[in-house]
Design a protein around this motif. Structure first.
Motif, PDB file in Angstrom:
ATOM      1  N   THR B 115       0.832  -1.209   0.000  1.00 38.11           N
ATOM      2  CA  THR B 115       0.000   0.000   0.000  1.00 38.11           C
ATOM      3  C   THR B 115       0.871   1.265   0.000  1.00 38.11           C
ATOM      4  O   THR B 115       0.690   2.142  -0.848  1.00 38.11           O
ATOM      5  CB  THR B 115      -0.911   0.029   1.251  1.00 38.11           C
ATOM      6  OG1 THR B 115      -1.585  -1.221   1.335  1.00 38.11           O
ATOM      7  CG2 THR B 115      -1.904   1.159   1.188  1.00 38.11           C
ATOM      8  N   THR B 116       1.824   1.316   0.934  1.00 32.71           N
ATOM      9  CA  THR B 116       2.634   2.541   1.005  1.00 32.71           C
ATOM     10  C   THR B 116       3.512   2.689  -0.240  1.00 32.71           C
ATOM     11  O   THR B 116       3.696   3.788  -0.746  1.00 32.71           O
ATOM     12  CB  THR B 116       3.514   2.550   2.271  1.00 32.71           C
ATOM     13  OG1 THR B 116       4.207   1.306   2.349  1.00 32.71           O
ATOM     14  CG2 THR B 116       2.685   2.730   3.518  1.00 32.71           C
ATOM     15  N   SER B 117       4.013   1.562  -0.758  1.00 31.29           N
ATOM     16  CA  SER B 117       4.849   1.653  -1.961  1.00 31.29           C
ATOM     17  C   SER B 117       4.035   2.148  -3.146  1.00 31.29           C
ATOM     18  O   SER B 117       4.505   2.965  -3.934  1.00 31.29           O
ATOM     19  CB  SER B 117       5.448   0.293  -2.310  1.00 31.29           C
ATOM     20  OG  SER B 117       6.200  -0.172  -1.239  1.00 31.29           O
ATOM     21  N   SER B 118       2.803   1.638  -3.279  1.00 33.82           N
ATOM     22  CA  SER B 118       1.950   2.100  -4.381  1.00 33.82           C
ATOM     23  C   SER B 118       1.712   3.591  -4.261  1.00 33.82           C
ATOM     24  O   SER B 118       1.780   4.325  -5.253  1.00 33.82           O
ATOM     25  CB  SER B 118       0.596   1.392  -4.354  1.00 33.82           C
ATOM     26  OG  SER B 118       0.769   0.041  -4.598  1.00 33.82           O
ATOM     27  N   ALA B 119       1.433   4.032  -3.042  1.00 31.21           N
ATOM     28  CA  ALA B 119       1.157   5.454  -2.838  1.00 31.21           C
ATOM     29  C   ALA B 119       2.399   6.284  -3.187  1.00 31.21           C
ATOM     30  O   ALA B 119       2.303   7.267  -3.929  1.00 31.21           O
ATOM     31  CB  ALA B 119       0.740   5.694  -1.391  1.00 31.21           C
ATOM     32  N   LEU B 120       3.555   5.858  -2.688  1.00 31.57           N
ATOM     33  CA  LEU B 120       4.775   6.633  -2.964  1.00 31.57           C
ATOM     34  C   LEU B 120       5.122   6.603  -4.453  1.00 31.57           C
ATOM     35  O   LEU B 120       5.584   7.597  -5.005  1.00 31.57           O
ATOM     36  CB  LEU B 120       5.937   6.093  -2.120  1.00 31.57           C
ATOM     37  CG  LEU B 120       5.803   6.349  -0.611  1.00 31.57           C
ATOM     38  CD1 LEU B 120       6.887   5.618   0.169  1.00 31.57           C
ATOM     39  CD2 LEU B 120       5.863   7.846  -0.315  1.00 31.57           C
ATOM     40  N   GLY B 121       4.885   5.463  -5.085  1.00 33.31           N
ATOM     41  CA  GLY B 121       5.144   5.346  -6.531  1.00 33.31           C
ATOM     42  C   GLY B 121       4.314   6.359  -7.300  1.00 33.31           C
ATOM     43  O   GLY B 121       4.815   7.061  -8.187  1.00 33.31           O
ATOM     44  N   THR B 122       3.022   6.450  -6.938  1.00 36.91           N
ATOM     45  CA  THR B 122       2.160   7.413  -7.632  1.00 36.91           C
ATOM     46  C   THR B 122       2.670   8.830  -7.388  1.00 36.91           C
ATOM     47  O   THR B 122       2.699   9.647  -8.307  1.00 36.91           O
ATOM     48  CB  THR B 122       0.705   7.301  -7.143  1.00 36.91           C
ATOM     49  OG1 THR B 122       0.368   5.924  -7.029  1.00 36.91           O
ATOM     50  CG2 THR B 122      -0.262   7.972  -8.077  1.00 36.91           C
ATOM     51  N   VAL B 123       3.105   9.104  -6.143  1.00 40.35           N
ATOM     52  CA  VAL B 123       3.571  10.462  -5.837  1.00 40.35           C
ATOM     53  C   VAL B 123       4.808  10.811  -6.678  1.00 40.35           C
ATOM     54  O   VAL B 123       4.877  11.902  -7.255  1.00 40.35           O
ATOM     55  CB  VAL B 123       3.871  10.605  -4.319  1.00 40.35           C
ATOM     56  CG1 VAL B 123       4.545  11.928  -4.022  1.00 40.35           C
ATOM     57  CG2 VAL B 123       2.579  10.487  -3.530  1.00 40.35           C
TER      58      VAL B 123
END
Lengths: 178, 507
Positions: B115-123
């Motif tokens: 979850t956090t990796s997906s969020a950071l990737g999008t950012v």
């Protein structure tokens, strides 16, 4: 290819044979498109520039498709030449997966091409959802469910799905369903 | 500079209304569910949702579609971790380390990190989107027919090459077939009807939405139902919310994967799956713990999930500024934008600059939504995975039929959906990639009109196509790509480099 042939090799042999056939098919399609583009009206009567004829791009694309098809087919032919294996190739079309494919595609096509438009949408949908669930739960399943149990649950789900989809599209999105 | 920042702030605040937040909430949740369910992909979700949102206001419709896109790419990680089946192809690399972690009893941790990796990737991707898109749009204003012709061909060829690594000819064939589909119907230069064979409904050409619903919906249903395997699900009992240390420890992997994902997104028709695989491969090469990869490496999981999510904003860069889809789902988004009267392309920063920043806002808000859902709704999302495909797929097919029908309310579109479903299924079984086909359908018109318009301007002389600077770069890249996809040519170039480089540095 016989029973002892390792699985990856058998699969790559199958794919080579499939590539050979599709290569031939794409080459034929390419040539057909070249022909259709060649005979396409060139609108001389309207005095258009000859380099803007409508058949130009489709003709070029047809040529590219024909070349790619020939390359694909030739590459596959080199790999399968002299090897027996067309029987193993055909066997895939009588496998269990093929039967599952035939059932699911048959039901989908019967629903979309025959039922929808001929009987009321909600009824077509109910029948389709019910038939697909029962077919795959009772017959095409390694752990089959009892027919009666499956049929009851499938009927309930089918009715709910048909009702909801019909209501949402007909009244929510104002679509005149077929 | 400040104008950009003000537009960016407006882009985010534009959606801070109850209506927008409501649409964001349901669409991203639906996206996560669709992504998590094996057999339902992001492109299919977006294509089906176009049919449900076409009566909404343009900004709300695109917001819902973007939220669905971001949600479904993220949602794919759930089934990758718990079932070892990627929910969408984008999560294939996630399974490699996600499932082993789940087997070790760390499913919750794996889901949290995903979850956090997906969020950071999008950012990371969004940062580059806000930075690059305006510059690229300005640059693209110099493009004329010659450049647009090459750009269309470049998109199809690059996509064909990179999505069919084993056999590039199949990628090229898929692209050519897509371009040929676009030739059906009335052409735009002389209004002549091509390949309609007397069928009046073909006059307007093939509508992209029913075609996509078929190629990504019906074809996927056939593929899923054909298989026999019933997966076994790993249990999740540990904590989901990751420790800050677990996230910050891999900061360099996150940034690198984010950049790789963004680049994969920018390359036309190269989607989340390739972004994820390339980030994973790069992380593994640079890692100090290579031996852990494939056995439950958190770093590997971070790389895969950051990589696939960064593709989405990356893909929006060429989609918005050149109308060149960065991924298959982005192709559907282009069709949706056109339905809603938004015209992507170089003019967008002049005609509709606020829309580009609204897309940035949509992506940021969707990221927040998936983070909240991902860290809180674990149980519900696990339950979703237990829905048997026998019960799910008939419902999806009903939606494919009614969705294709709904936009123009004609049965012909249902037939188009069925035809593309069957063609898509056969091509997929034969290992042809779908992305170049989609790109071909979208770019066919651009290629056709600009080649002939260019020739008309030069009175039939093709020289400017080869001599104008940007055109020259594009055609040289195309030629190199094609030549390098011939194994013998590739080998000779590799040998040449080996000889030129000092010993020991070539490998």
């Amino acid at each position: 290819m016989d029973e002892q042939t390792p699985e990856p090799e058998r699969q790559s042999d199958w794919m080579n044979r499939a590539d050979f056939l599709t290569g031939v098919a794409f080459a034929l399609l390419g040539f057909t498109i070249i022909y259709l583009s060649w005979i396409m009206p060139r609108l001389e009567i309207r005095g258009i520039h000859p380099s803007t004829v409508p058949g130009l791009v489709p003709g070029l694309l047809g040529a590219l498709l024909a070349i790619s098809g020939i390359l694909l087919g030739a590459k596959a032919l080199v790999r399968i030449r002299g090897k027996a294996g067309w029987r193993a190739f055909m066997a895939v079309f009588a496998s269990e997966q093929a039967i599952r494919f035939a059932v699911v595609s048959g039901l989908c096509l019967a629903y979309a091409l025959i039922l929808v438009g001929r009987v009321p949408f909600w009824l077509a949908t109910t029948l389709f959802v019910f038939a697909l669930i029962v077919a795959f739960e009772v017959w095409l399943n390694d752990a089959p469910k009892p027919l009666l149990r499956s049929a009851v649950f499938a009927a309930v789900q089918a009715a709910i799905v048909a009702g909801l989809v019909t209501a949402v599209f007909q009244y929510g999105f104002l679509v005149r369903l077929p | 500079m400040f104008d950009g920042l003000i537009l960016l702030a407006n882009g985010v605040t534009h959606f801070l209304t109850p209506e927008s937040l409501f649409n964001l909430a349901w669409a991203s949740l639906l996206g996560i569910v669709i992504g998590a369910l094996p057999g339902l992909t992001a492109t299919m979700g977006v294509a089906l949702l176009v049919t449900l949102t076409y009566k909404m206001a343009p900004d709300q419709a695109i917001l819902s579609l973007m939220a669905m896109y971001v949600g479904s790419i993220y949602g794919g990680s759930r089934s990758a971790i718990l079932l070892a089946i990627p929910g969408t192809p984008a999560s294939a690399a996630t399974t490699l380390d996600g499932f082993p972690l789940a087997k070790m009893g760390k499913a919750g941790m794996a889901m949290g990190i995903a979850t956090t990796s997906s969020a950071l990737g999008t950012v990371v991707g969004v940062f580059f989107l806000a930075l690059i898109a305006p510059l690229l749009a300005e640059f693209a204003l110099r493009f004329q027919s010659y450049e647009f012709f090459w750009l269309a061909l470049f998109g199809v060829i690059i996509s064909g090459r990179l999505t069919a690594i084993d056999d590039p000819i199949k990628g090229y064939i898929a692209g050519i077939v897509g371009l040929l589909f676009a030739m059906i119907g009335m052409e735009n230069l002389h209004a002549h009807q091509r390949f309609t064979f007397g069928i009046s409904q073909l006059g307007a050409g093939i509508d992209l939405i029913p075609a996509m619903v078929g190629a990504f919906g019906f074809a996927e249903i056939l593929t899923v139902m054909k298989r026999k395997v019933v997966p076994e699900m790993a249990q999740s009992t540990d904590r989901v919310i990751p420790r800050l240390g677990d996230i910050t420890k891999h900061w360099w992997t996150t940034i690198r994967s984010g950049i790789i994902g963004t680049i994969a997104g920018i390359i036309p028709g190269v989607g989340e799956d390739i972004g994820s695989w390339s980030s994973y491969a790069a992380a593994r090469r640079a890692s100090k713990e290579k031996e852990l990869y494939g056995k439950g490496s958190i770093e590997g999981l971070v790389a895969a999930e950051t990589g696939n999510s960064a593709v989405i904003p990356g893909a929006m860069i060429p989609t918005l500024t050149l109308a060149l889809p960065g991924s298959a789902a982005a192709a559907v988004l282009i069709a949706a934008m056109l339905i809603h009267g938004i015209r992507p392309g170089p003019q967008i920063m002049i005609e509709n600059p606020e829309f580009v920043y609204q897309v940035v806002g949509m992506l940021l808000l969707s990221t927040i939504a998936i983070t909240i859902y991902g860290l809180s709704l674990t149980r519900l999302l696990v339950r979703v995975l237990t829905v048997p495909r026998e019960k799910l797929m008939p419902v999806v097919f009903v939606l494919c039929v009614v969705g294709s029908f709904a936009i123009t309310q004609r049965m012909f579109d249902v037939y188009v959906m069925i035809a593309f479903g069957l063609i898509g299924f056969i091509l997929r079984e034969m290992k042809y990639p779908m992305a170049p086909l989609v790109l071909g359908i979208i770019l066919g018109d651009l290629l056709d009109v600009n080649l002939r318009r260019g020739l008309l301007i030069t009175d039939g002389d093709p020289t400017p196509f080869f001599t104008r600077p940007i055109s020259a770069v594009l055609w040289i890249v195309i030629v190199i790509t094609i030549v390098m996809s011939i194994p013998k040519a590739n080998e000779s170039v590799a040998n040449l480099f080996k000889r030129l480089l000092p010993q020991g540095r070539s490998g």
